[in-house]
Design an enzyme around this catalytic site. Structure first.
Site, mmCIF file in Angstrom:
data_model
loop_
_atom_site.group_PDB
_atom_site.id
_atom_site.type_symbol
_atom_site.label_atom_id
_atom_site.label_comp_id
_atom_site.label_asym_id
_atom_site.label_seq_id
_atom_site.Cartn_x
_atom_site.Cartn_y
_atom_site.Cartn_z
ATOM 1 C CB VAL A 166 -0.991 0.046 1.193
ATOM 2 C CG1 VAL A 166 -2.084 -0.986 1.048
ATOM 3 C CG2 VAL A 166 -0.281 -0.066 2.541
ATOM 4 C CB SER A 223 -5.566 1.909 16.680
ATOM 5 O OG SER A 223 -5.312 1.398 17.974
ATOM 6 C CE1 TYR A 243 -0.879 0.084 14.810
ATOM 7 C CE2 TYR A 243 -1.758 0.752 16.944
ATOM 8 C CZ TYR A 243 -1.899 0.058 15.749
ATOM 9 O OH TYR A 243 -3.065 -0.636 15.491
ATOM 10 C CB ALA A 244 0.216 6.535 19.311
ATOM 11 C CE LYS A 273 -3.400 1.758 12.914
ATOM 12 N NZ LYS A 273 -4.075 1.247 11.708
ATOM 13 C CB ILE A 311 -9.448 -6.806 17.736
ATOM 14 C CG1 ILE A 311 -10.120 -5.413 17.792
ATOM 15 C CG2 ILE A 311 -10.286 -7.789 16.936
ATOM 16 C CD1 ILE A 311 -11.440 -5.343 18.525
HETATM 17 N N1 LIG Z 1 -5.674 -6.362 16.363
HETATM 18 C C1 LIG Z 1 -6.038 -5.304 17.077
HETATM 19 O O1 LIG Z 1 -6.300 -5.399 18.286
HETATM 20 C C2 LIG Z 1 -6.119 -3.950 16.459
HETATM 21 C C3 LIG Z 1 -6.507 -2.882 17.259
HETATM 22 C C4 LIG Z 1 -6.605 -1.632 16.698
HETATM 23 C C5 LIG Z 1 -6.336 -1.455 15.355
HETATM 24 N N2 LIG Z 1 -5.963 -2.492 14.589
HETATM 25 C C6 LIG Z 1 -5.690 -2.237 13.174
HETATM 26 O O2 LIG Z 1 -6.444 -3.123 12.354
HETATM 27 C C7 LIG Z 1 -5.722 -3.388 11.156
HETATM 28 C C8 LIG Z 1 -5.594 -4.883 10.951
HETATM 29 O O3 LIG Z 1 -4.938 -5.434 12.079
HETATM 30 P P1 LIG Z 1 -4.763 -7.001 12.299
HETATM 31 O O4 LIG Z 1 -4.722 -7.191 13.762
HETATM 32 O O5 LIG Z 1 -5.726 -7.769 11.486
HETATM 33 O O6 LIG Z 1 -3.258 -7.181 11.735
HETATM 34 P P2 LIG Z 1 -2.553 -8.407 11.023
HETATM 35 O O7 LIG Z 1 -1.096 -8.202 11.242
HETATM 36 O O8 LIG Z 1 -3.160 -9.712 11.437
HETATM 37 O O9 LIG Z 1 -2.901 -8.174 9.476
HETATM 38 C C9 LIG Z 1 -2.394 -7.089 8.753
HETATM 39 C C10 LIG Z 1 -2.325 -7.461 7.282
HETATM 40 O O10 LIG Z 1 -1.763 -6.338 6.583
HETATM 41 C C11 LIG Z 1 -0.816 -6.811 5.648
HETATM 42 N N3 LIG Z 1 0.165 -5.762 5.348
HETATM 43 C C12 LIG Z 1 1.186 -5.328 6.142
HETATM 44 N N4 LIG Z 1 1.889 -4.389 5.510
HETATM 45 C C13 LIG Z 1 1.308 -4.205 4.291
HETATM 46 C C14 LIG Z 1 1.596 -3.368 3.187
HETATM 47 N N5 LIG Z 1 2.633 -2.527 3.189
HETATM 48 N N6 LIG Z 1 0.792 -3.439 2.091
HETATM 49 C C15 LIG Z 1 -0.239 -4.309 2.056
HETATM 50 N N7 LIG Z 1 -0.551 -5.139 3.069
HETATM 51 C C16 LIG Z 1 0.218 -5.087 4.174
HETATM 52 C C17 LIG Z 1 -0.190 -8.023 6.317
HETATM 53 O O11 LIG Z 1 0.452 -8.875 5.368
HETATM 54 C C18 LIG Z 1 -1.392 -8.651 7.005
HETATM 55 O O12 LIG Z 1 -2.042 -9.580 6.145
HETATM 56 C C19 LIG Z 1 -4.392 -2.650 11.286
HETATM 57 O O13 LIG Z 1 -4.468 -1.410 10.634
HETATM 58 C C20 LIG Z 1 -4.250 -2.460 12.768
HETATM 59 O O14 LIG Z 1 -3.431 -1.365 13.103
HETATM 60 C C21 LIG Z 1 -5.836 -3.754 15.100
#
Ligand SMILES: NC(=O)c1ccc[n+]([C@@H]2O[C@H](COP(=O)([O-])OP(=O)(O)OC[C@H]3O[C@@H](n4cnc5c(N)ncnc54)[C@H](O)[C@@H]3O)[C@@H](O)[C@H]2O)c1
Length: 247
Positions: free
Chosen positions: A64, A142, A155-156, A159, A188
């Site tokens: 991305v 987030s 990260y903060a 976001k 999550i």
């Molecule tokens: N898990 C949580 O508790 C939580 C909480 C708040 C926010 N989030 C946000 O939710 C989103 C998804 O989180 P998740 O927990 O499913 O993470 P995850 O690590 O399980 O999945 C993230 C996906 O993004 C892909 N990715 C990473 N860099 C990339 C890039 N440069 N281009 C394209 N794809 C890329 C990875 O290959 C992976 O498949 C994120 O933006 C994360 O910050 C997650």
């Protein structure tokens, strides 16, 4: 009638985790989903899984934060489907560390994927949405972007930046009937949070009024609402899906 019938929806970072959960839910609601992820093998597996369940899906391996790659892919998607209705900017990473010791490369990496990636995908999709004068963009932020967290300054900031970016984009695109909203997940259960130490997870769980971690489904449900006509008068907002963690 399904809530996203015949919609063309791009979800970034959707080979697994929250992104895949959103893709699955969108597909169940009748959308044709397009998986975009850095992890090529994961893209293939995710698309195959959706198709096995009778859903309509395709995928592209892409970064991305690579604007040329994203521009090319979005052009191909538009040429094939003649429209793009929904974009979910979900791809996100963490590179945690205390501020005093944080490597510049870890700062840059998180900013590039999380914030710049959101900017690039939004910029590249908006021209196609503007042509049709309709669209819904959902940015995955987030709660950390709202409340901060020791060890996650990069990260903060990324976001928090997404939340501010969402408001600006919403103001720019409103006259073209393109809505831009953000979802701020709390804690999550995914691969990302599996990396957290047990005591940190326990500490957060105690602080959550609904007394448990959230599920991928909780986030996906909110993303369906924000992509559907049910939210047609909502733009520029950040919806917290966090069990009441911050109020
Ligand atoms: N898990 C949580 O508790 C939580 C909480 C708040 C926010 N989030 C946000 O939710 C989103 C998804 O989180 P998740 O927990 O499913 O993470 P995850 O690590 O399980 O999945 C993230 C996906 O993004 C892909 N990715 C990473 N860099 C990339 C890039 N440069 N281009 C394209 N794809 C890329 C990875 O290959 C992976 O498949 C994120 O933006 C994360 O910050 C997650």
């Amino acid at each position: 009638m399904k809530r996203l019938e015949d919609k063309i929806a791009i979800i970034t970072g959707s080979a697994r985790g929250i992104g895949f959960g959103i893709a699955e839910k969108y597909a169940k609601e009748g959308a044709h989903v397009i998986i975009i992820d850095l992890f090529a093998e994961g893209v293939e597996t995710a698309v195959a899984k959706l198709k096995e369940n009778g859903f309509s899906a395709e995928g592209f391996a892409a970064d991305v934060s690579n604007s040329e790659q994203i521009a090319e892919i979005f052009k191909e998607i538009f040429n094939t489907h003649k429209k793009i209705d929904i974009l979910v900017n979900n791809a996100g990473i963490t590179r945690d560390g205390l501020l005093m010791k944080m490597k510049e490369s870890d700062w840059d990496m998180v900013m590039n994927v999380n914030l710049k990636g959101t900017f690039i995908c939004t910029q590249k999709v908006c021209r196609y949405m503007m042509k049709k004068r309709v669209g819904a963009i959902i940015n995955i932020a987030s709660v950390i972007g709202l409340m901060g967290n020791a060890g996650q300054a990069n990260y903060a900031a990324s976001k928090g930046g997404i939340i501010a970016f969402t408001k600006s984009a919403a103001k720019e695109f409103a006259s073209r009937n393109i809505r831009v909203n953000a979802v701020a997940p709390g804690f999550i259960e995914t691969e990302m949070t599996k990396k957290l130490p047990e005591d940190v997870v326990e500490g957060y769980a105690k602080a959550i009024p609904l007394n448990k971690m959230g599920s991928i489904e909780n986030i996906a449900d909110c993303c369906v609402f924000l992509a559907s006509d049910e939210s047609s008068y909502i733009t520029g907002q950040t919806i917290q899906v966090d069990g009441g963690l911050i109020m």
